[in-house]
Scaffold this motif. Sequence first.
Motif, PDB file in Angstrom:
ATOM      1  N   PRO A 227      46.451  54.105  40.673  1.00 47.43           N
ATOM      2  CA  PRO A 227      45.183  54.463  40.033  1.00 47.43           C
ATOM      3  C   PRO A 227      44.660  55.818  40.475  1.00 47.43           C
ATOM      4  CG  PRO A 227      44.811  52.888  41.785  1.00 47.43           C
ATOM      5  CD  PRO A 227      46.295  52.979  41.613  1.00 47.43           C
ATOM      6  N   TYR A 228      43.815  56.386  39.610  1.00 40.75           N
ATOM      7  CA  TYR A 228      43.084  57.593  39.971  1.00 40.75           C
ATOM      8  C   TYR A 228      42.114  57.255  41.105  1.00 40.75           C
ATOM      9  CZ  TYR A 228      40.379  61.901  39.416  1.00 40.75           C
ATOM     10  OH  TYR A 228      39.743  63.099  39.633  1.00 40.75           O
ATOM     11  N   ARG A 229      41.567  58.252  41.718  1.00 43.31           N
ATOM     12  CA  ARG A 229      40.702  58.106  42.890  1.00 43.31           C
ATOM     13  C   ARG A 229      39.593  57.071  42.652  1.00 43.31           C
ATOM     14  NH1 ARG A 229      38.552  63.477  45.900  1.00 43.31           N
ATOM     15  NH2 ARG A 229      38.008  62.557  47.902  1.00 43.31           N
ATOM     16  N   GLY A 230      39.607  56.023  43.492  1.00 42.23           N
ATOM     17  CA  GLY A 230      38.587  54.976  43.380  1.00 42.23           C
ATOM     18  C   GLY A 230      38.606  54.265  42.049  1.00 42.23           C
ATOM     19  N   ASP A 235      32.667  51.498  38.552  1.00 46.39           N
ATOM     20  CA  ASP A 235      31.358  50.900  38.782  1.00 46.39           C
ATOM     21  C   ASP A 235      31.471  49.638  39.635  1.00 46.39           C
ATOM     22  OD1 ASP A 235      30.336  52.846  37.178  1.00 46.39           O
ATOM     23  OD2 ASP A 235      29.498  51.506  35.663  1.00 46.39           O
ATOM     24  N   TYR A 236      32.526  48.844  39.372  1.00 46.99           N
ATOM     25  CA  TYR A 236      32.625  47.534  40.021  1.00 46.99           C
ATOM     26  C   TYR A 236      34.101  47.216  40.219  1.00 46.99           C
ATOM     27  CZ  TYR A 236      31.917  42.499  40.801  1.00 46.99           C
ATOM     28  OH  TYR A 236      31.908  41.232  41.328  1.00 46.99           O
ATOM     29  N   LEU A 237      34.586  47.443  41.441  1.00 45.32           N
ATOM     30  CA  LEU A 237      36.020  47.303  41.694  1.00 45.32           C
ATOM     31  C   LEU A 237      36.565  45.901  41.438  1.00 45.32           C
ATOM     32  CD1 LEU A 237      36.781  49.575  44.787  1.00 45.32           C
ATOM     33  CD2 LEU A 237      37.584  49.834  42.443  1.00 45.32           C
ATOM     34  N   SER A 348      33.539  48.228  48.697  1.00 46.35           N
ATOM     35  CA  SER A 348      33.453  47.154  47.724  1.00 46.35           C
ATOM     36  C   SER A 348      33.661  45.789  48.371  1.00 46.35           C
ATOM     37  CB  SER A 348      34.481  47.370  46.609  1.00 46.35           C
ATOM     38  OG  SER A 348      34.295  46.458  45.555  1.00 46.35           O
ATOM     39  N   ILE A 349      34.593  45.708  49.310  1.00 50.32           N
ATOM     40  CA  ILE A 349      34.789  44.449  50.034  1.00 50.32           C
ATOM     41  C   ILE A 349      33.508  44.058  50.767  1.00 50.32           C
ATOM     42  CG2 ILE A 349      35.967  43.441  52.045  1.00 50.32           C
ATOM     43  CD1 ILE A 349      38.516  44.861  51.103  1.00 50.32           C
ATOM     44  N   SER A 350      32.818  45.059  51.300  1.00 46.78           N
ATOM     45  CA  SER A 350      31.618  44.807  52.090  1.00 46.78           C
ATOM     46  C   SER A 350      30.387  44.486  51.245  1.00 46.78           C
ATOM     47  CB  SER A 350      31.312  46.037  52.954  1.00 46.78           C
ATOM     48  OG  SER A 350      32.414  46.368  53.777  1.00 46.78           O
TER      49      SER A 350
END
Length: 358
Positions: A227-230, A235-237, A348-350
């Motif tokens: 994937p591209y960066r992030g 918005d919502y991984l 995002s995990i956090s």
Amino acid sequence: MVNRRTVIRGGSAAVAAAAGAGALTLAVDGDNVSAATPSDQDTNGRDAVAAAAGTPAFLPLPPNAKPLPDNGKGYRIQRVGSNAYVVVTGFVQSVFVVTQDGVVLVDAPPASSGKLKEAIASVTAKPVTHFIYSHSHLDHVGAVTDFPNVTRIAHADCATILALHKDPARPMPQKVVSGRYNTLYIGGEEIRLIYPGANHEAGNILTYFPRQRLAVMTDVVMPGWAPYRGWGNADYLPGILLGHDAILELDFDTYVGGHVYRTGTRADVKQSRAFFVDFWNTVKKNMSAISFSEAAASVEAENAWAAQKVWIDEIAKATQTELVERWGKQIAAVDTFTADTAGSVVVSISTDATVNFP
């Protein structure tokens, strides 16, 4: 300087020009395409030049990630159904379907401005009657004004963002759909608009043409690529995984993701999903294995941002090393944005994910 905006404006042409003599050469003989790549000696030489210049050397692209030849006019048309087509301009893609009454177009990247009209006219004399916004991002829809007389369609969440932009290059839709499932019938063609929830962007929808066995969801799966960066500054991984699952629920032969040099298959979507899950779980493992207190000990005690940066950077480095080792020969560019994306996954995990995700 070559960057994402360069690619958005001019497709891959600017990138190829910047690459110079080391670029991939394609030899075309009728329907047979062969890739002429530099020798190992040339590759090592370029790596040495890159090292001397202080620029990084990257893993070579796998064969199935490299560009396909275009028509000499800067774009390529691929038929993907009885009356469905993909237009590939450099590194961006659009879809159009010819119906009984006219043409339905999904996305119009600025890099394809002018080329889309020519591509459509080469297939049919029918006018473009409808335009479907995949989502609001300019790099995919900024040439919609090339088709001023169409009926524009978008999800309500996309329409909300477009209203905030007030951008004349991205005019408001005349038809807005809401909820998870919507079915349209345009010129005898069934079109399903599916919204699995916020993902790459709020309002980013999956457009499915059952009769064409064609699924279109922009910026979620990059067939054959990391994937591209992030995930494109998603918005919502966790929604990226939900997007994969929504695609895989469908019966399709061709997947179009809006970027890269080719279309995808079910196998590409499955591979992308496996990469996401491995990525997420590897970050989660490294978050547990790498001590935050030890990382924070190297900076001023009160500087919370610095402590976070040191910790996240260590996680990102470890994650990229592992994923390059497992995936570097399978998909393209695992060694480019993985460390940057790992930082987004930590956050995002956090903050986003449920305890048992994925």
